[in-house]
Design a protein around this motif. Structure first.
Motif, PDB file in Angstrom:
ATOM      1  N   GLY A  94       0.809  -1.216   0.000  1.00 21.15           N
ATOM      2  CA  GLY A  94       0.000   0.000   0.000  1.00 21.15           C
ATOM      3  C   GLY A  94       0.836   1.258   0.000  1.00 21.15           C
ATOM      4  N   SER A  95       0.460   2.197   0.875  1.00 23.10           N
ATOM      5  CA  SER A  95       1.043   3.538   0.852  1.00 23.10           C
ATOM      6  C   SER A  95       2.465   3.591   1.368  1.00 23.10           C
ATOM      7  CB  SER A  95       0.175   4.498   1.679  1.00 23.10           C
ATOM      8  OG  SER A  95       0.054   4.011   3.008  1.00 23.10           O
ATOM      9  N   LEU A  96       2.948   2.513   2.028  1.00 16.85           N
ATOM     10  CA  LEU A  96       4.333   2.503   2.496  1.00 16.85           C
ATOM     11  C   LEU A  96       5.059   1.256   2.002  1.00 16.85           C
ATOM     12  CD1 LEU A  96       4.187   3.908   6.135  1.00 16.85           C
ATOM     13  CD2 LEU A  96       5.266   4.936   4.155  1.00 16.85           C
ATOM     14  N   ALA A  97       4.852   0.922   0.739  1.00 21.69           N
ATOM     15  CA  ALA A  97       5.491  -0.249   0.143  1.00 21.69           C
ATOM     16  C   ALA A  97       6.908   0.086  -0.279  1.00 21.69           C
ATOM     17  CB  ALA A  97       4.665  -0.737  -1.048  1.00 21.69           C
ATOM     18  N   ILE A  98       7.713   0.531   0.684  1.00 21.43           N
ATOM     19  CA  ILE A  98       9.106   0.888   0.436  1.00 21.43           C
ATOM     20  C   ILE A  98       9.947   0.392   1.604  1.00 21.43           C
ATOM     21  CG2 ILE A  98       8.629   2.921  -0.982  1.00 21.43           C
ATOM     22  CD1 ILE A  98       8.901   4.647   1.467  1.00 21.43           C
ATOM     23  N   THR A 137       6.735  10.711   2.297  1.00 16.80           N
ATOM     24  CA  THR A 137       6.030   9.426   2.141  1.00 16.80           C
ATOM     25  C   THR A 137       5.111   9.169   3.336  1.00 16.80           C
ATOM     26  OG1 THR A 137       7.876   8.207   3.150  1.00 16.80           O
ATOM     27  CG2 THR A 137       7.904   8.462   0.768  1.00 16.80           C
ATOM     28  N   ILE A 138       5.516   9.649   4.517  1.00 17.19           N
ATOM     29  CA  ILE A 138       4.680   9.482   5.712  1.00 17.19           C
ATOM     30  C   ILE A 138       3.387  10.283   5.578  1.00 17.19           C
ATOM     31  CG2 ILE A 138       4.539   9.963   8.186  1.00 17.19           C
ATOM     32  CD1 ILE A 138       7.571   9.360   8.308  1.00 17.19           C
ATOM     33  N   VAL A 139       3.479  11.505   5.085  1.00 14.74           N
ATOM     34  CA  VAL A 139       2.288  12.338   4.889  1.00 14.74           C
ATOM     35  C   VAL A 139       1.366  11.705   3.852  1.00 14.74           C
ATOM     36  CG1 VAL A 139       1.453  14.573   4.058  1.00 14.74           C
ATOM     37  CG2 VAL A 139       3.400  14.474   5.614  1.00 14.74           C
ATOM     38  N   SER A 155      -3.684   8.774   2.880  1.00 18.72           N
ATOM     39  CA  SER A 155      -4.360   7.604   2.295  1.00 18.72           C
ATOM     40  C   SER A 155      -5.043   6.749   3.352  1.00 18.72           C
ATOM     41  CB  SER A 155      -3.355   6.761   1.516  1.00 18.72           C
ATOM     42  OG  SER A 155      -2.402   6.177   2.397  1.00 18.72           O
ATOM     43  N   GLY A 156      -4.960   7.166   4.625  1.00 16.05           N
ATOM     44  CA  GLY A 156      -5.695   6.470   5.681  1.00 16.05           C
ATOM     45  C   GLY A 156      -4.935   5.394   6.419  1.00 16.05           C
ATOM     46  N   ASN A 157      -3.605   5.363   6.343  1.00 18.32           N
ATOM     47  CA  ASN A 157      -2.821   4.354   7.066  1.00 18.32           C
ATOM     48  C   ASN A 157      -2.999   4.555   8.573  1.00 18.32           C
ATOM     49  OD1 ASN A 157      -0.384   3.234   8.472  1.00 18.32           O
ATOM     50  ND2 ASN A 157       0.101   2.580   6.390  1.00 18.32           N
ATOM     51  N   GLU A 158      -3.580   3.559   9.236  1.00 22.87           N
ATOM     52  CA  GLU A 158      -3.923   3.689  10.656  1.00 22.87           C
ATOM     53  C   GLU A 158      -2.693   3.748  11.558  1.00 22.87           C
ATOM     54  OE1 GLU A 158      -6.743   4.302  12.248  1.00 22.87           O
ATOM     55  OE2 GLU A 158      -7.640   4.578  10.268  1.00 22.87           O
ATOM     56  N   TYR A 159      -1.619   3.098  11.151  1.00 20.99           N
ATOM     57  CA  TYR A 159      -0.413   3.105  11.979  1.00 20.99           C
ATOM     58  C   TYR A 159       0.262   4.477  11.953  1.00 20.99           C
ATOM     59  CZ  TYR A 159      -1.079  -1.881  12.358  1.00 20.99           C
ATOM     60  OH  TYR A 159      -1.614  -3.124  12.633  1.00 20.99           O
TER      61      TYR A 159
END
Length: 400
Positions: A289-293, A302-304, A309-313
């Motif tokens: 997903g949004s942190l596939a790195i 990338t954190i923002v 995108s709704g990443n709960e963590y």
């Protein structure tokens, strides 16, 4: 800067300041503040008009006799440059006498932007702006600078700042170098103070006398306005708020500073550190997903994106960081009792979650004494607060 501003009485500047603070003001309204005879004030107004500092703006309402003449400052009589030197980017603005920017120039503070290169770049941009706007050099009052500290305001030097991408930023004679490349008088102040000066200028008609400014970015910076004046300590350490201890024997950021300091919980670097650490421990949650790195490639941008995108963590880490900032804010507010608190920086602008959580926690921990209810704001100028405030500094120092 006094060499350019001597020779005229300070009451003249005070009258000019009064006109600037209230556009379209009558002679009678000015006289309410000054112990001047009507003829003395008339002579001052005539002199200011003749020299081009003020101009008539029409007529006010009649109170039984002739309608009074109204005055305002002449915004295009002179101009001021304001410079914001930050770790991520810098901004140079050309302002008129009402602090309206004619043009703003922005550039990144990358590994190539050494202090020598920056001063040459500023000199070049000053010349270009004056030429483009057809302004004679002798119509510019000066250059105000808001810079990352710590610094020596008296000497106009940047001392030993942290986290600049380029090398060479220790013990920089900034004022001397900028005066050499621009041929303008220069005032240097730390960026948090100039941001607060700029924001206060925008609300000056509201007569707010006590304001707190907190910038949350790569580091934490703060400034305080008390009774209308910036509060200066014995030394200029604008990042000291970051060393406020909020958890005894807590972590240190990069192994330096106080244990349990606020910067270890509520800063860009702290959030990056926490997200990378959790990414390594919880690959099943962070591997797609949004942190596939890779964890080492995670940065604030990338954190923002993950937050949006709704990443709960990521949301949880932001909320925790904001709660710690709220505790730090409450500590400052309980000591300083400002009327208004302005929050700025990339953490504040990253979204409503961080801003709203920090305010909520701060309000829960403020000691209210009946009528004390401070207001919170992101400010009016926001990203241009430092450059505008730097220009206002020159405006304030100029003696008519």
């Amino acid at each position: 800067m006094a060499k350019q501003f001597k020779g005229m009485p300070s009451v003249k500047k005070a009258v000019y300041d009064r006109i600037a603070a209230q556009r379209d003001i009558s002679k009678a309204e000015i006289m309410e503040q000054f112990q001047l005879t009507s003829s003395s004030l008339t002579r001052l107004l005539d002199e200011l008009s003749r020299e081009g500092w003020i101009m008539e703006s029409g007529f006010g309402q009649s109170t039984g006799g002739r309608r009074p003449i109204l005055y305002q400052i002449n915004p295009g009589h002179r101009y001021i440059f304001g410079l914001d030197i930050s770790r991520i980017y810098s901004v140079l603005g050309l302002y008129d006498m009402e602090m309206r920017p004619l043009e703003l120039v922005r550039w990144n503070m990358d590994e190539q932007m050494t202090p020598q290169r920056l001063t040459q770049h500023v000199g070049k941009k000053v010349r270009e702006l004056l030429e483009r706007h057809r302004i004679p050099a002798d119509h510019v009052l000066g250059l105000g600078v808001g810079a990352v500290g710590p610094l020596s305001r008296e000497q106009g030097r940047i001392l030993n700042p942290l986290y600049f991408a380029a090398s060479g930023w220790n013990d920089v004679p900034l004022r001397q170098w900028l005066e050499e490349v621009t041929s303008l008088p220069v005032i240097v102040e730390n960026g948090a103070n100039t941001a607060l000066i700029g924001e206060h200028w925008m609300v000056r008609s509201e007569h707010i006398r006590h304001m707190l400014y907190v910038h949350v970015g790569t580091g934490l910076r703060s400034a305080m306005l008390s009774n209308g004046q910036i509060v200066h300590g014995a030394v200029d350490m604008e990042g000291s708020i970051g060393q406020m201890i909020i958890q005894t024997d807590g972590p240190r950021l990069h192994g330096t500073g106080n244990y349990g300091a606020l910067e270890a919980f509520a800063s860009v670097q702290a959030v990056e550190q926490q997200v990378r650490a959790r990414s390594k421990m919880n690959r099943e949650h962070w591997g797609g997903g949004s942190l596939a790195i890779k964890p080492e490639a995670i940065n604030f941008a990338t954190i923002v994106q993950a937050l949006e995108s709704g990443n709960e963590y990521v949301r949880e880490i932001f909320a925790q960081s904001a709660a710690y900032l709220g505790i730090g804010l409450a500590n400052l507010i309980n000591v300083l009792h400002p009327e208004q608190i302005i929050l700025g920086g990339v953490m504040i602008s990253a979204g409503d979650l961080f801003y709203n959580t920090a305010i909520s926690v701060a309000e829960q921990n403020i000691y209210y004494s009946g009528s004390y209810h401070p207001e919170f704001s992101r400010g009016i100028l926001q990203e241009t607060a430092v450059s505008t405030g730097a220009a206002v500094m020159v405006w304030n120092e100029y003696e008519l």
